[in-house]
Design a protein around this motif. Sequence first.
Motif, mmCIF file in Angstrom:
data_model
loop_
_atom_site.group_PDB
_atom_site.id
_atom_site.type_symbol
_atom_site.label_atom_id
_atom_site.label_comp_id
_atom_site.label_asym_id
_atom_site.label_seq_id
_atom_site.Cartn_x
_atom_site.Cartn_y
_atom_site.Cartn_z
ATOM 1 N N VAL A 95 3.976 -1.203 7.240
ATOM 2 C CA VAL A 95 2.813 -0.356 6.952
ATOM 3 C C VAL A 95 2.228 -0.727 5.594
ATOM 4 O O VAL A 95 1.009 -0.853 5.435
ATOM 5 N N GLN A 125 -0.019 5.656 12.027
ATOM 6 C CA GLN A 125 -0.140 6.078 13.421
ATOM 7 C C GLN A 125 0.802 5.274 14.319
ATOM 8 O O GLN A 125 1.387 5.810 15.268
ATOM 9 N N HIS A 126 0.966 3.976 14.016
ATOM 10 C CA HIS A 126 1.902 3.151 14.781
ATOM 11 C C HIS A 126 3.331 3.682 14.652
ATOM 12 O O HIS A 126 4.098 3.671 15.621
ATOM 13 N N GLY A 146 0.147 -3.730 5.724
ATOM 14 C CA GLY A 146 -1.016 -3.662 6.597
ATOM 15 C C GLY A 146 -0.766 -4.198 7.990
ATOM 16 O O GLY A 146 -1.698 -4.329 8.791
ATOM 17 N N ALA A 177 -0.141 4.471 2.020
ATOM 18 C CA ALA A 177 0.108 4.375 3.458
ATOM 19 C C ALA A 177 1.592 4.523 3.766
ATOM 20 O O ALA A 177 1.975 5.164 4.755
ATOM 21 N N THR A 180 0.249 0.677 10.993
ATOM 22 C CA THR A 180 -0.390 1.846 10.386
ATOM 23 C C THR A 180 0.563 3.035 10.515
ATOM 24 O O THR A 180 1.502 3.009 11.332
ATOM 25 N N ASN A 198 0.871 -1.179 0.000
ATOM 26 C CA ASN A 198 0.000 0.000 0.000
ATOM 27 C C ASN A 198 0.906 1.226 0.000
ATOM 28 O O ASN A 198 1.347 1.688 1.052
#
Length: 289
Positions: free
Chosen positions: A237, A245-246, A240, A156, A243, A153
Amino acid sequence: MSSTKVRYLIFFQYFGTQYSGVMWTPVTQSVLGVQNYLEMAAQKLRPVGSIKFSISSRTDTGVHAICNTAHVDIERAAGKPPFTETVLVQALNHHLQPESISVLKAIRVSDNFHARYKALSRTYVYRIMTGCCYAQMPVFERHRCWPVQEGLNLAAIHEAAQLLLGTHDFSAFRCANSDNAFKSPIKTLLQADITPASCFLTHNLQYRDLQFWDFTFKSKSFLYKQVRRMTGALVAVGRGQLTPQHVKELLETRDPKAFPGSALAPPDGLFLKEVEYDEMDLSTEQILS
């Protein structure tokens, strides 16, 4: 006639898989460092005294360099002029055979020039290949990239990479057992780009589904294993598993033990691309002043 000691800045590259890293290792070890071979090659030029290369940027076992640098002092016997830059490059490369190490350029610098401390920045590139596992990857790409079977992704990944830019405490992205744990974890990441890359075999139908990505990071300096940890987090990330945010939360923890060990990228795909200097430090005027 007296002899003259001359300092040179050496630009060199290597395929790191077969070495213990770039730094010197005791000759009793079964696998030596790139520095060992550079010094052995320079010693064959019959200098006065022993040769010592001062490496600008450390790389570990399995990590490659498109261009690393080091400074070295070479003193010739009385009556012999200093090596010209061209002759020095040719002579070192002759004695480096058949190692996977090559000297690209030599520049005569001032006696107080230091390859490590004068560096303005270092740029690393980590190559990712998606579309197959290690057993299926082209043999010419083995040890030169990290194969990730599933797609990533990218949106992301780009979002997470932006969170790493700027000045941060990168403690969570340093190796917990690092010998350099006393050094400041505050680093300024100047670049964190993810761009498409190419493989010369992609025209082959067997490999048409393969995609290559370059993760490029630039900073004045990096913590031990910081690039491999940042890359691993970004790939997680993209898969998946984490994220953006992580990634932000990891930065905020400032705790190397908070980093998921499974996310550490392997060394194979990492390349030191460039070490940058101020042109004034490499100028003839600076040497003569």
